[in-house]
Write an enzyme that holds these catalytic residues in place. Structure first.
Site, PDB file in Angstrom:
ATOM      1  NE  ARG A 109      -5.028   7.866   1.275  1.00 36.62           N
ATOM      2  CZ  ARG A 109      -6.066   8.071   2.070  1.00 36.62           C
ATOM      3  NH1 ARG A 109      -6.248   9.249   2.620  1.00 36.62           N
ATOM      4  NH2 ARG A 109      -6.922   7.090   2.331  1.00 36.62           N
TER       5      ARG A 109
ATOM      6  NE  ARG B 250      -3.415   2.579   2.576  1.00 39.05           N
ATOM      7  CZ  ARG B 250      -3.973   3.145   3.623  1.00 39.05           C
ATOM      8  NH1 ARG B 250      -3.741   2.667   4.846  1.00 39.05           N
ATOM      9  NH2 ARG B 250      -4.759   4.200   3.492  1.00 39.05           N
ATOM     10  CG  HIS B 251      -1.003   4.871  -0.814  1.00 34.09           C
ATOM     11  ND1 HIS B 251      -1.267   5.571   0.342  1.00 34.09           N
ATOM     12  CD2 HIS B 251      -2.207   4.454  -1.270  1.00 34.09           C
ATOM     13  CE1 HIS B 251      -2.555   5.586   0.585  1.00 34.09           C
ATOM     14  NE2 HIS B 251      -3.164   4.914  -0.376  1.00 34.09           N
TER      15      HIS B 251
END
Length: 421
Positions: free
Chosen positions: A37, A33-34
């Site tokens: 953010r 997963r990124h």
């Protein structure tokens, strides 16, 4: 030892690789997963709107960059001696969804995995080198972005999920929180499946030291977290998990299994050692659900699902699963249900086949309401026409069978009587 126990032992020995055998790593797939953010969006009454975030909504933060740089260093240490010390383009292939945050996460990860050395240093004061990351337009993405919205049968399954006892109980239990969110956020529609976005926004703001509205207490956040996790479970499980997997995460699982099977066959031109996939929390959850190893909780930032393909010194091939869901911890092993930790590839393929569709487009089809009505009307019209034809035919037959005297009152001489006279 009884005969049943002996049979069980025999089964385990015949299925599980010898733990003492030398295992050589052949190929790796990593899906992550990124990183951290900004929120994807804000609710109407949120005091913090898009202008409060340096790059706007849905963008990778500097903390997220650090998380993936650290994950890249973790992968460098884990695969020291397997991957070349310096970047070798034939050894690794990188793919990302077409979002800034996933593309940037992959790039930050590669910076940690492949710091330039020797001839790869193109600027002495810059310990970074460009490495390609591939993607496709989001409208064409069918491998790394779930749930896909192109499947009527999946929508039908989600509708059925909302009518399950578990879903109804969750709605009733947390109805006060759902109504609180509706009243305080200015959102017109709130339910079990949508309140996660409110939690996500508040969670992002809290991680970046932004003040929360007065109504957001620790108790409210905990209840929203529970609802958020249940939303993930409902997307890929709760009801019809295996069928949902065949329509969603099984697409990615099928590609991974195909690659593992191909890499298990030694070839003189085989040089690829790692497939790196940069995506989202729902991607990780969908894939783990298709493997039946999903723990029911939202995969955190920079969480990483790992597939490792090994060959034993006797030539047998096996797959090991690992999951890293903590940036400060090692990856821990996951056991595929029905197999060993070091799962023989043949068994891995056999078990996962149940979650992989051979014709997803066909399985996604369901009769539409309009089509059902058309069929019913056509059948009704055909039935009436058939009845009319049958009635007409019976009328003709009956007309031909009526006595001739009744038609024209003609006298017919009885031939037998005439012969006797």
């Amino acid at each position: 030892m009884g005969p049943a126990a002996g049979l069980l032992l025999l089964t385990v020995v015949s299925v599980c690789p010898d733990a003492s055998a030398e295992r050589r790593l052949e190929y790796v797939t990593v899906l992550f997963r990124h990183g951290d953010r900004s929120p994807v969006k804000a609710f109407p009454t949120d005091p913090h709107q898009e202008s409060d975030w340096p790059q706007g909504f849905g963008q990778l933060s500097q903390e997220g960059m650090k998380q993936h740089y650290n994950l890249g260093q973790f992968l460098r240490n884990r695969y020291q001696g397997f991957l070349n010390q310096s970047y070798e383009r034939h050894e690794i292939s990188v793919r990302s969804t077409d979002y800034d945050r996933t593309l940037m996460s992959a790039e930050a990860n590669l910076a940690g995995l492949y710091p330039p050395a020797g001839q790869q240093v193109f600027k002495p004061d810059l310990m970074w080198q460009p490495i390609p990351v591939h993607t496709v337009p989001q409208s064409e993405e069918r491998l790394l972005s779930f749930p896909l919205a192109d499947c009527p049968r999946y929508k039908q399954l989600m509708n059925e999920t909302e009518h399950t006892e578990d879903f109804i109980n969750m709605t009733n239990t947390y109805q006060d929180i759902i109504e609180l969110v509706r009243n305080k956020t200015g959102l017109n529609k709130t339910n079990v499946e949508t309140v996660w976005s409110v939690y996500d926004t508040l969670f992002c703001e809290s991680r970046h030291n932004m003040s929360a509205p007065e109504w957001v207490t620790p108790d409210v956040m905990e209840k929203l977290r529970v609802l958020k996790d249940f939303g993930f479970q409902a997307m890929f499980g709760v009801h019809g998990q295996q069928e949902k997997s065949r329509l969603q995460g099984g697409l990615l699982l099928g590609e991974i299994v195909k690659n593992l099977s191909q890499m298990a066959v030694p070839g003189p031109e085989q040089r690829l050692k790692m497939m790196m996939l940069s995506a989202h929390d729902t991607t990780v959850a969908a894939l783990q659900a298709s493997l039946n190893v999903f723990n029911g909780r939202q995969p955190p930032y920079a969480s990483c699902q790992i597939f490792e393909l090994y060959r034993d010194d006797n030539g047998s091939v096996s797959v090991s699963l690992f999951y890293r869901n903590d940036s400060k911890a090692e990856a821990f092993p996951l056991q595929l249900p029905g197999c060993c930790l070091n799962c023989p590839l043949d068994d891995f393929v056999r078990i996962t086949k149940l979650s992989i569709s051979e014709d997803r487009d066909k399985e996604c089809q369901v009769p539409s309401e309009g089509r059902d009505k058309e069929v019913i009307i056509s059948l009704a019209v055909s039935g009436c026409l058939l009845l009319f034809l049958i009635a007409l035919l019976l009328g003709v037959i009956c007309w031909h069978k009526e006595p001739i005297s009744n038609r024209g009152y003609q006298h017919v001489v009885n031939q037998e009587v005439g012969d006797e006279s």
